[in-house]
Motif scaffolding. Structure first.
Motif, mmCIF file in Angstrom:
data_model
loop_
_atom_site.group_PDB
_atom_site.id
_atom_site.type_symbol
_atom_site.label_atom_id
_atom_site.label_comp_id
_atom_site.label_asym_id
_atom_site.label_seq_id
_atom_site.Cartn_x
_atom_site.Cartn_y
_atom_site.Cartn_z
ATOM 1 N N ALA A 34 0.833 -1.205 0.000
ATOM 2 C CA ALA A 34 0.000 0.000 0.000
ATOM 3 C C ALA A 34 0.868 1.256 0.000
ATOM 4 C CB ALA A 34 -0.934 -0.004 1.208
ATOM 5 N N ALA A 35 1.921 1.268 0.830
ATOM 6 C CA ALA A 35 2.795 2.444 0.914
ATOM 7 C C ALA A 35 3.552 2.673 -0.393
ATOM 8 C CB ALA A 35 3.779 2.279 2.072
ATOM 9 N N GLU A 36 4.089 1.606 -0.972
ATOM 10 C CA GLU A 36 4.829 1.749 -2.227
ATOM 11 C C GLU A 36 3.909 2.167 -3.372
ATOM 12 O OE1 GLU A 36 8.044 1.731 -2.795
ATOM 13 O OE2 GLU A 36 8.470 1.387 -0.677
ATOM 14 N N SER A 37 2.685 1.685 -3.367
ATOM 15 C CA SER A 37 1.729 2.072 -4.399
ATOM 16 C C SER A 37 1.343 3.539 -4.259
ATOM 17 C CB SER A 37 0.479 1.184 -4.315
ATOM 18 O OG SER A 37 0.802 -0.165 -4.583
ATOM 19 N N GLU A 38 1.218 4.012 -3.023
ATOM 20 C CA GLU A 38 0.914 5.432 -2.801
ATOM 21 C C GLU A 38 2.066 6.309 -3.290
ATOM 22 O OE1 GLU A 38 -0.897 8.907 -2.028
ATOM 23 O OE2 GLU A 38 -1.818 6.910 -2.065
ATOM 24 N N ALA A 93 0.449 -1.223 -7.222
ATOM 25 C CA ALA A 93 1.351 -0.465 -8.095
ATOM 26 C C ALA A 93 2.742 -0.370 -7.492
ATOM 27 C CB ALA A 93 0.786 0.929 -8.348
ATOM 28 N N TYR A 94 3.091 -1.309 -6.616
ATOM 29 C CA TYR A 94 4.345 -1.209 -5.884
ATOM 30 C C TYR A 94 5.574 -1.460 -6.745
ATOM 31 C CZ TYR A 94 2.782 -6.104 -5.138
ATOM 32 O OH TYR A 94 2.291 -7.382 -5.288
ATOM 33 N N PHE A 95 5.415 -2.041 -7.915
ATOM 34 C CA PHE A 95 6.524 -2.162 -8.859
ATOM 35 C C PHE A 95 6.608 -0.961 -9.807
ATOM 36 C CE2 PHE A 95 6.956 -7.125 -9.148
ATOM 37 C CZ PHE A 95 7.418 -7.149 -7.849
ATOM 38 N N PHE A 108 3.206 1.123 -16.761
ATOM 39 C CA PHE A 108 2.835 0.072 -15.817
ATOM 40 C C PHE A 108 1.323 0.120 -15.640
ATOM 41 C CE2 PHE A 108 1.604 -1.384 -11.655
ATOM 42 C CZ PHE A 108 2.411 -2.472 -11.377
ATOM 43 N N VAL A 109 0.675 -1.043 -15.675
ATOM 44 C CA VAL A 109 -0.774 -1.100 -15.502
ATOM 45 C C VAL A 109 -1.115 -2.070 -14.377
ATOM 46 C CG1 VAL A 109 -2.998 -1.605 -16.577
ATOM 47 C CG2 VAL A 109 -1.156 -0.609 -17.947
ATOM 48 N N ALA A 110 -1.874 -1.594 -13.387
ATOM 49 C CA ALA A 110 -2.366 -2.440 -12.301
ATOM 50 C C ALA A 110 -3.812 -2.822 -12.620
ATOM 51 C CB ALA A 110 -2.301 -1.705 -10.969
ATOM 52 N N VAL A 111 -4.063 -4.129 -12.691
ATOM 53 C CA VAL A 111 -5.370 -4.633 -13.108
ATOM 54 C C VAL A 111 -6.200 -4.992 -11.875
ATOM 55 C CG1 VAL A 111 -6.578 -6.436 -14.413
ATOM 56 C CG2 VAL A 111 -4.369 -5.546 -15.237
ATOM 57 N N ASP A 112 -7.431 -4.511 -11.837
ATOM 58 C CA ASP A 112 -8.353 -4.849 -10.753
ATOM 59 C C ASP A 112 -9.382 -5.862 -11.240
ATOM 60 O OD1 ASP A 112 -8.990 -4.615 -8.095
ATOM 61 O OD2 ASP A 112 -9.615 -2.518 -8.209
ATOM 62 N N TYR A 113 -10.078 -6.479 -10.302
ATOM 63 C CA TYR A 113 -11.127 -7.436 -10.639
ATOM 64 C C TYR A 113 -12.041 -7.625 -9.439
ATOM 65 C CZ TYR A 113 -7.613 -10.544 -8.461
ATOM 66 O OH TYR A 113 -6.678 -11.106 -7.619
ATOM 67 N N PHE A 290 5.837 -13.681 0.348
ATOM 68 C CA PHE A 290 5.533 -12.255 0.435
ATOM 69 C C PHE A 290 6.725 -11.372 0.092
ATOM 70 C CE2 PHE A 290 2.848 -14.685 3.293
ATOM 71 C CZ PHE A 290 1.597 -14.376 2.776
ATOM 72 N N ASP A 291 7.884 -11.642 0.683
ATOM 73 C CA ASP A 291 9.021 -10.771 0.360
ATOM 74 C C ASP A 291 9.624 -11.097 -1.005
ATOM 75 O OD1 ASP A 291 10.485 -13.040 1.016
ATOM 76 O OD2 ASP A 291 11.442 -12.150 2.786
ATOM 77 N N LEU A 292 9.073 -12.080 -1.691
ATOM 78 C CA LEU A 292 9.419 -12.287 -3.105
ATOM 79 C C LEU A 292 9.090 -11.034 -3.907
ATOM 80 C CD1 LEU A 292 10.277 -14.315 -5.388
ATOM 81 C CD2 LEU A 292 7.842 -14.842 -5.629
ATOM 82 N N VAL A 293 8.017 -10.326 -3.512
ATOM 83 C CA VAL A 293 7.597 -9.117 -4.236
ATOM 84 C C VAL A 293 7.664 -7.856 -3.391
ATOM 85 C CG1 VAL A 293 6.118 -10.387 -5.834
ATOM 86 C CG2 VAL A 293 5.144 -9.532 -3.691
ATOM 87 N N ASP A 294 7.910 -7.978 -2.089
ATOM 88 C CA ASP A 294 7.878 -6.792 -1.220
ATOM 89 C C ASP A 294 8.963 -5.773 -1.534
ATOM 90 O OD1 ASP A 294 5.675 -7.535 0.228
ATOM 91 O OD2 ASP A 294 6.779 -8.257 1.981
ATOM 92 N N TYR A 295 10.159 -6.223 -1.852
ATOM 93 C CA TYR A 295 11.271 -5.304 -2.063
ATOM 94 C C TYR A 295 11.141 -4.588 -3.400
ATOM 95 C CZ TYR A 295 13.497 -7.731 1.838
ATOM 96 O OH TYR A 295 13.785 -8.263 3.072
ATOM 97 N N THR A 296 11.325 -3.256 -3.385
ATOM 98 C CA THR A 296 11.192 -2.485 -4.627
ATOM 99 C C THR A 296 12.508 -1.879 -5.089
ATOM 100 O OG1 THR A 296 10.549 -0.510 -3.370
ATOM 101 C CG2 THR A 296 8.771 -1.941 -4.147
ATOM 102 N N VAL A 297 13.599 -2.167 -4.374
ATOM 103 C CA VAL A 297 14.932 -1.758 -4.806
ATOM 104 C C VAL A 297 15.505 -2.886 -5.668
ATOM 105 C CG1 VAL A 297 17.263 -1.144 -4.078
ATOM 106 C CG2 VAL A 297 15.278 -0.388 -2.733
ATOM 107 N N LEU A 298 15.988 -2.542 -6.846
ATOM 108 C CA LEU A 298 16.422 -3.561 -7.801
ATOM 109 C C LEU A 298 17.404 -4.550 -7.201
ATOM 110 C CD1 LEU A 298 16.861 -1.678 -11.205
ATOM 111 C CD2 LEU A 298 15.176 -3.413 -10.624
#
Length: 345
Positions: A34-38, A93-95, A108-113, A290-298
């Motif tokens: 949520a924070a990274e997406s904001e 949108a955290y990536f 980048f596109v975030a898809v909702d459903y 979860f931390d597979l995707v949590d980190y946003t630093v390359l």
């Protein structure tokens, strides 16, 4: 009735390696995304609520480093997980910042459903409907890519999102439809996915889903391999990457490995599909579900590093092709202008 062994096997929060309780690791993950997406919404140009269906949840948000893109760019679409009953595009949108700032001329596109827990939509909150939402969602992505004159579409899904990315590719289309829909598709990342719903039907995850026998059959990707491969066959070149964390539940490792074998074996029976590149699943070391995707630093995220490398390589190859072939196109496209009246073709 819940099977206790399967309940344990299919709850990734139990298996985390972060020395956190299941509730704590979920809370941490939800807070990070949520924070990274904001941050992405604050720092990037955003076009919100691009509709692809009949409800407000049938929509997507587009992110870009600026208000315009150049012809020949790339579109990267992300489908969130949450076991079909949690998270939204606003949390997904955290990536976006890393991709849009690292890869010039990318969107980048975030898809909702509609989720299974969203009873306000009534019967639409069933697995069959969730699965079927992905066909118009992908058609909308293709249409957005066409309007922006993108040279490639790349899809990524995490957990239930990986399941739904395969749903985008599962339609039994005619050959001409396949070519129109998938000609620009260049790559997939399937992260810690679920490809067989049978065990899910015997866990508490099924409480809001109430999976029917028909849904288990029709909405399990491993039963749709032929359609998925034939649709991938309509691309000119496409890579399929399956990944999971070292500390993902062993059941998720097995799901990924089995799905790879099923897809790879079918591809080998199709001599015309040599352009489909699928490699054995990658186990990402020292990462859980979860931390597979949590980190946003390359430097800290194997998945993001791979995504950025692939997108950059595609752009370089595409630019070389457009130059050598003398391909003409609009130099720059104003995103808001071309999407202001957006409707799926």
């Amino acid at each position: 009735m819940v099977d206790a062994d399967l309940e344990h096997a299919y709850m990734p929060s139990i298996w985390n390696h972060q020395h956190l309780s299941p509730d704590e690791v979920l809370a941490k993950h939800f807070a990070i995304v949520a924070a990274e997406s904001e941050k992405a919404r604050q720092e990037l140009t955003v076009i919100s609520d691009i509709r692809y269906g009949t409800t407000p949840k049938n929509s997507m948000d587009l992110y870009c480093s600026g208000p315009t893109v150049k012809a020949g760019g790339v579109l990267f679409a992300y489908v969130h997980g949450g076991y079909w009953q949690a998270l939204t595009k606003e949390d997904s949108a955290y990536f976006a910042r890393t991709i849009c700032k690292s890869v010039e001329n990318s969107v980048f596109v975030a898809v909702d459903y509609v989720l299974a827990t969203e009873t306000v939509y009534g019967s639409e909150a069933k697995m069959k409907s969730i699965w079927e939402q992905m066909t118009p969602a992908y058609a909308a992505l293709r249409d957005v890519a066409d309007r922006l004159d993108c040279s490639g579409i790349f899809l990524c899904g995490h957990s239930a999102g990986a399941h739904l990315v395969t749903a985008m590719l599962s339609g039994a289309f005619e050959p001409s439809q396949r070519k129109s829909l998938f000609r620009k598709l260049k790559g997939l990342w399937l992260l810690s996915g679920v490809y067989d719903l049978v065990p899910i039907s015997k866990t508490s995850v099924n409480d809001p889903l109430q999976l029917s026998k028909e849904e288990i059959q029709d909405c399990s990707p491993h039963n749709r391999v032929a359609d998925i491969v034939h649709n991938l066959g309509a691309t000119t070149s496409c890579s399929v990457k399956i990944m999971y964390g070292e500390f993902d539940p062993p059941a998720f490792h097995k799901q990924s490995q089995n799905f790879f074998e099923e897809v790879n074996n079918y591809v080998q029976t199709q001599p015309d599909y040599v352009h489909i590149r699928i490699k054995p699943p990658v186990e990402v070391k020292d990462r859980d579900h979860f931390d597979l995707v949590d980190y946003t630093v390359l430097e800290e995220n194997y998945v993001l590093t791979d995504v950025v490398e692939v997108l950059k390589r595609h752009l370089q190859e595409s630019q070389t092709f457009r130059f050598t072939e003398g391909v003409e196109g609009v130099e720059t496209v104003d995103i808001k202008d071309v999407l202001v009246d957006f409707k799926v073709k």
